[in-house]
Design a protein around this motif. Structure first.
Motif, PDB file in Angstrom:
ATOM      1  N   LYS A  88       0.806  -1.228   0.000  1.00 37.62           N
ATOM      2  CA  LYS A  88       0.000   0.000   0.000  1.00 37.62           C
ATOM      3  C   LYS A  88       0.839   1.280   0.000  1.00 37.62           C
ATOM      4  CE  LYS A  88      -3.864  -2.319   2.156  1.00 37.62           C
ATOM      5  NZ  LYS A  88      -4.823  -2.379   3.230  1.00 37.62           N
ATOM      6  N   VAL A  89       1.895   1.288  -0.811  1.00 42.71           N
ATOM      7  CA  VAL A  89       2.674   2.504  -1.019  1.00 42.71           C
ATOM      8  C   VAL A  89       1.965   3.322  -2.081  1.00 42.71           C
ATOM      9  CG1 VAL A  89       4.895   3.443  -1.775  1.00 42.71           C
ATOM     10  CG2 VAL A  89       4.824   1.366  -0.381  1.00 42.71           C
ATOM     11  N   ASP A  90       1.749   4.570  -1.805  1.00 41.77           N
ATOM     12  CA  ASP A  90       1.077   5.465  -2.741  1.00 41.77           C
ATOM     13  C   ASP A  90       1.827   5.477  -4.082  1.00 41.77           C
ATOM     14  OD1 ASP A  90      -0.951   7.743  -3.063  1.00 41.77           O
ATOM     15  OD2 ASP A  90       0.952   8.698  -3.620  1.00 41.77           O
ATOM     16  N   ASP A  91       1.076   5.480  -5.186  1.00 40.28           N
ATOM     17  CA  ASP A  91       1.691   5.476  -6.515  1.00 40.28           C
ATOM     18  C   ASP A  91       2.621   6.664  -6.723  1.00 40.28           C
ATOM     19  OD1 ASP A  91       0.437   3.111  -7.277  1.00 40.28           O
ATOM     20  OD2 ASP A  91      -1.277   4.144  -8.180  1.00 40.28           O
ATOM     21  N   ALA A  92       2.233   7.828  -6.238  1.00 39.25           N
ATOM     22  CA  ALA A  92       3.068   9.024  -6.390  1.00 39.25           C
ATOM     23  C   ALA A  92       4.378   8.865  -5.614  1.00 39.25           C
ATOM     24  CB  ALA A  92       2.315  10.259  -5.915  1.00 39.25           C
ATOM     25  N   THR A  93       4.293   8.282  -4.443  1.00 37.40           N
ATOM     26  CA  THR A  93       5.495   8.055  -3.639  1.00 37.40           C
ATOM     27  C   THR A  93       6.424   7.079  -4.340  1.00 37.40           C
ATOM     28  OG1 THR A  93       4.280   8.459  -1.592  1.00 37.40           O
ATOM     29  CG2 THR A  93       6.339   7.219  -1.404  1.00 37.40           C
ATOM     30  N   LYS A  94       5.875   6.008  -4.868  1.00 45.70           N
ATOM     31  CA  LYS A  94       6.684   5.032  -5.585  1.00 45.70           C
ATOM     32  C   LYS A  94       7.379   5.682  -6.777  1.00 45.70           C
ATOM     33  CE  LYS A  94       6.638   0.707  -8.091  1.00 45.70           C
ATOM     34  NZ  LYS A  94       5.865  -0.323  -8.754  1.00 45.70           N
ATOM     35  N   GLU A  95       6.662   6.520  -7.499  1.00 48.82           N
ATOM     36  CA  GLU A  95       7.255   7.191  -8.658  1.00 48.82           C
ATOM     37  C   GLU A  95       8.374   8.138  -8.233  1.00 48.82           C
ATOM     38  OE1 GLU A  95       7.997   8.268 -12.630  1.00 48.82           O
ATOM     39  OE2 GLU A  95       7.130   6.506 -11.676  1.00 48.82           O
TER      40      GLU A  95
END
Length: 85
Positions: free
Chosen positions: A8-15
């Protein structure tokens, strides 16, 4: 070696993390592994084994701190080898 799975890592954070790794010329996995290892070492190598060195240094400069006692504790601590890697 152990595996760690973070869900559940936010997509924006992963990017953002991926771009950070790219800027460093590393894969996302390699960059995160290095960051986690550095964080773990920073905590483990603190003078009191709890707070990072900068936090410890800041704390001993506050009014009311017994600097002689802090220095006695630091001098009594076991000597650790330095890793420059």
């Amino acid at each position: 070696m152990a595996d760690i799975l973070i869900r559940k890592v936010d997509d924006a954070t992963k990017e953002l993390l991926r771009l950070r790794a790219e800027r460093r010329g590393k894969s996302l996995e390699a960059d995160l592994r290095e960051t986690l290892e550095k964080l773990a070492r920073e905590e483990a190598e603190s003078p009191d084994d709890i707070a990072p060195f900068g936090s410890w240094l800041f704390a001993i400069t506050r009014p009311g701190v017994d600097l002689d006692e802090e220095l006695r504790l630091l001098r009594a601590a076991p000597i650790r080898s330095v890793d420059f890697e």
